[in-house]
Design a protein around this motif. Structure first.
Motif, short mmCIF file in Angstrom:
data_model
loop_
_atom_site.label_atom_id
_atom_site.label_comp_id
_atom_site.label_asym_id
_atom_site.label_seq_id
_atom_site.Cartn_x
_atom_site.Cartn_y
_atom_site.Cartn_z
N LEU A 104 23.13 129.85 6.57
CA LEU A 104 22.92 128.86 7.64
C LEU A 104 24.22 128.21 8.11
O LEU A 104 24.20 127.47 9.09
CB LEU A 104 21.96 127.77 7.15
N LEU A 105 25.32 128.49 7.43
CA LEU A 105 26.58 127.85 7.80
C LEU A 105 26.99 128.13 9.25
O LEU A 105 27.40 127.20 9.95
CB LEU A 105 27.69 128.28 6.84
N PRO A 106 26.91 129.38 9.74
CA PRO A 106 27.27 129.60 11.15
C PRO A 106 26.42 128.77 12.12
O PRO A 106 26.93 128.27 13.12
CB PRO A 106 27.04 131.10 11.35
N ILE A 107 25.12 128.63 11.80
CA ILE A 107 24.25 127.84 12.67
C ILE A 107 24.66 126.38 12.65
O ILE A 107 24.73 125.72 13.70
CB ILE A 107 22.78 128.01 12.23
N GLY A 113 29.62 121.55 15.06
CA GLY A 113 31.07 121.71 15.10
C GLY A 113 31.61 122.13 13.75
O GLY A 113 30.88 122.51 12.84
N ILE A 114 32.92 122.04 13.61
CA ILE A 114 33.58 122.52 12.40
C ILE A 114 34.14 121.37 11.56
O ILE A 114 35.02 121.57 10.72
CB ILE A 114 34.70 123.51 12.75
N GLY A 115 33.64 120.18 11.78
CA GLY A 115 34.13 119.01 11.05
C GLY A 115 33.47 118.84 9.70
O GLY A 115 33.09 119.80 9.02
N LYS A 119 29.67 120.78 6.41
CA LYS A 119 29.96 120.95 4.98
C LYS A 119 29.06 120.05 4.14
O LYS A 119 28.55 120.46 3.09
CB LYS A 119 31.44 120.66 4.72
N ILE A 120 28.86 118.82 4.60
CA ILE A 120 27.97 117.90 3.89
C ILE A 120 26.53 118.38 3.97
O ILE A 120 25.78 118.31 2.98
CB ILE A 120 28.11 116.49 4.48
N LEU A 121 26.14 118.90 5.12
CA LEU A 121 24.77 119.39 5.27
C LEU A 121 24.50 120.61 4.39
O LEU A 121 23.37 120.80 3.92
CB LEU A 121 24.49 119.74 6.74
N MET A 122 25.52 121.43 4.15
CA MET A 122 25.34 122.57 3.25
C MET A 122 25.02 122.09 1.84
O MET A 122 24.12 122.62 1.17
CB MET A 122 26.59 123.44 3.24
#
Length: 246
Positions: A104-107, A113-115, A119-122
């Motif tokens: 799901l990281l690309p989504i 965005g890439i901020g 990362k926190i949501l992962m």
């Protein structure tokens, strides 16, 4: 699971260092330097370089875990205590839980965005299912007879939660966090190789691309120590809040 003092880990750390030294002597390649060189390098660059990356990684882990706890604990308790809620939400959990979260990281990066947020949501997506399922199953395993005296006395849900639900599921809750933490750190390493210049994942991969193996191993040591510290904190929480469960 009994809490362990710091001395419990010393023999294991010595064993791993000795094993590392033996492998280094056998291989005789720069890709596996002796452990004392990596530790010396870590001491040299920690305050100037690695500390910033470690703080970024720690912040992402803590933020993701706290968000997962804030959402997962109420949902897990609701599903375990209220059968109607479980009937509605369980199919959603069963369908989404097996999905590889890293896919799901690309989504997330396209949406947010890439901020910092992706990362926190992962971390959030990894931890929340562990918390939710552990609480839901833990409450479901409580014998119904334990609730009857409180029902008879007209206890509120707050009373039931404080006297029965939370004490019963707290060990499962801490165990779920402990299990999820290892996976979260692994996934964090992967996510920090995208769209950031800070974090232990970025530092380790950058050192690898620069063929700076001492920096790479220094970063691996720090990332391992972060995980060990988080596990130690959970052990302390278990010792303090679940002393009755020894």
């Amino acid at each position: 699971m009994k809490s362990k003092s710091v001395y419990f880990y010393i023999p294991a750390a010595v064993f791993l260092l000795v094993l590392w030294q033996i492998v280094s002597l056998i291989v005789q390649l720069p890709i596996i330097p002796p452990p004392y060189l990596a530790i010396e390098r870590l001491a040299d660059i920690f305050s100037d370089t690695i500390a910033v990356h470690a703080l970024y990684s720690l912040w992402r882990i803590v933020a993701g875990v706290l968000l997962a706890v804030a959402v997962g604990v109420p949902l897990g308790i609701l599903m375990g205590y209220a059968k109607k809620a479980d009937t509605l939400l369980a199919p959603v959990v069963y369908l989404t839980y097996p999905v590889p979260k890293i896919a799901l990281l690309p989504i997330l990066m396209l949406l947010f965005g890439i901020g910092e947020l992706p990362k926190i949501l992962m971390i959030f997506l990894i931890v929340i299912f562990q918390v939710l399922v552990a609480l839901r199953d833990g409450i479901g395993a409580i014998p119904k007879e334990m609730f009857y005296p409180l029902y008879t006395l007209g206890a509120s849900f707050k009373d039931i939660f404080c006297k029965i639900l939370w004490p019963a599921v707290l060990p499962n809750f801490i165990t779920a966090l402990r299990v999820a933490m290892g996976t979260a750190i692994s996934v964090l390493f992967f996510t920090e190789t995208f769209g950031t210049k800070y974090g232990m994942g970025y530092f380790i991969m950058d050192a690898w691309l620069r063929v700076n193996y001492l920096d790479m191993y220094a970063g691996i040591i720090v990332l391992s120590l972060i995980g060990l510290c988080l596990f130690g904190i959970l052990d302390l929480c278990e010792r303090y809040f679940c002393s009755w469960n020894k």
